[in-house]
Design an enzyme around this catalytic site. Structure first.
Site, short mmCIF file in Angstrom:
data_model
loop_
_atom_site.label_atom_id
_atom_site.label_comp_id
_atom_site.label_asym_id
_atom_site.label_seq_id
_atom_site.Cartn_x
_atom_site.Cartn_y
_atom_site.Cartn_z
N ARG A 207 -25.35 -28.33 -31.15
CA ARG A 207 -24.33 -27.73 -30.29
C ARG A 207 -23.31 -27.00 -31.16
NH1 ARG A 207 -27.42 -28.05 -26.86
NH2 ARG A 207 -27.39 -29.30 -24.95
N HIS B 17 -29.40 -19.50 -29.04
CA HIS B 17 -29.73 -20.79 -28.38
C HIS B 17 -31.20 -20.77 -27.93
CE1 HIS B 17 -27.88 -24.45 -26.16
NE2 HIS B 17 -29.18 -24.66 -26.41
#
Ligand code: NAP
Length: 309
Positions: free
Chosen positions: A224, A272
């Protein structure tokens, strides 16, 4: 009883199709057109607005559409007594390990430097790297970290991992807890982050952690964006203490065009994309949990609310 689906990034049509191969008569409703809130007993979500779960009085399970559950815990007002589950899928573990291996091998075999040399039309053969001397370390030894660690170790890199509780993994040197972090970092030349985002792990890759790594270490972050203090990372890259970073996740996604990572010569940016959720392989676990919930049994892969993952 009905399932509520909510995501801006996953296809409702594909999930409905895949779940119906396991539960043909599934009542599948897509947020915000869910009808009577009392019908909803199971929510399959990514990025539900805060406070929404309280609208469903018969909700028994909140299932994350990904391995991470930080998007669910962002809601400060989650209903009590509702199980929260995460996706555990060997397909996703394989995809994540491929990403980690790609970046580890790229840094190890100087792919970042050769790419910069090509841009300058520069022919300069670098000293050959030694696998036995390139120590790889994985932050997080869960379903993704353990798989990546084993696959890196299988290529003969000296491999270690760090977790909250002690672990034993063949071929992987295991460290745990706060006391284990410093010795783990000191022996790590390529640090890969596969931690969940929790209050304990947020901002973990800061100036202090980066300074503890050996001079010339590399960072791979596919967990993250909030694990990394960006200013500290850029300062460590600019000073040369950190030689390069491969980053797949960011504090703000999509990353704004003004962010310094985009143009930093030592940073590789991917959007991502390390390991996406696959409805074809993920649907079986979700379908099993729907059936378990409806049979009054606890679902599998329930996260610990107090630990936050
Ligand atoms: P997981 O199975 O829950 O594993 C988490 C690991 O982190 C465990 O080993 C855990 O230790 C360790 N950990 C947690 N808190 C810690 C702490 N405070 N100190 C030390 N270790 C700690 O999670 P996972 O399925 O492997 O997924 C990891 C993360 O990858 C997800 O949460 C998500 O953020 C990210 N992800 C990213 C993508 C992408 O495309 N970029 C895709 C999927 C997932 P214990 O083993 O002791 O519990």
């Amino acid at each position: 009883m009905a399932l509520l689906f909510k995501s801006n990034s996953d296809s409702a049509a594909r999930w409905e199709k895949e779940l119906r191969t396991h539960i043909p008569d599934l009542d599948f409703r897509v947020w915000p057109d869910y009808g009577d809130p009392a019908d909803i007993d199971f929510a399959l979500v990514w990025g539900m607005p805060a406070g929404e779960f309280h609208k469903f009085p018969n909700l028994r399970c909140i299932a994350s559409l990904g391995a991470g559950v930080d998007h669910i815990f962002r809601d400060p007002d989650l209903p009590e007594g509702v199980a929260i589950t995460r996706l555990v899928d060997p397909w996703m573990a394989q995809a994540m390990s491929e990403y980690v291996l790609l970046q580890v091998l790229r840094f190890h075999r100087q792919g970042d430097i050769y790419a910069r040399q090509q841009a300058e039309k520069k022919w300069d053969t670098l000293p050959f790297p030694d696998t036995a001397k390139r120590r790889v370390g994985i932050l997080g030894l869960g379903s993704l970290g353990e798989d990546a660690a084993k696959k890196i170790a299988a290529l003969d890199f000296p491999t270690a991992g760090w977790s909250r509780t002690p672990k034993q993994i063949a071929g992987v040197e295991c460290y745990s807890g706060q006391d284990g972090l410093e010795p783990f970092l000191k022996r790590t030349d390529i640090l890969c982050c596969l931690l969940p985002l929790t209050p304990q792990t947020e901002n973990i890759i800061d100036a202090k952690l980066l300074a503890t790594l050996p001079e010339g270490a590399f960072i791979v972050n596919s967990a993250r964006g909030k694990h990394v203090v960006d200013e500290d990372m850029i300062a460590a890259l600019d000073s040369g203490h950190i030689a390069g970073a491969a980053l797949d996740v960011f504090r703000e996604e999509p990353m704004p065009a003004s962010h310094p990572y985009w143009a930093h010569p030592k940073v590789l940016v991917t959007p991502h994309a390390a390991a996406l959720t696959n409805p074809r392989t993920g649907a079986k676990q979700v379908a099993d949990n729907i059936l378990r919930t409806r049979a009054g049994q606890p679902p599998a892969y329930v996260v610990d609310r107090s630990a936050g993952y």
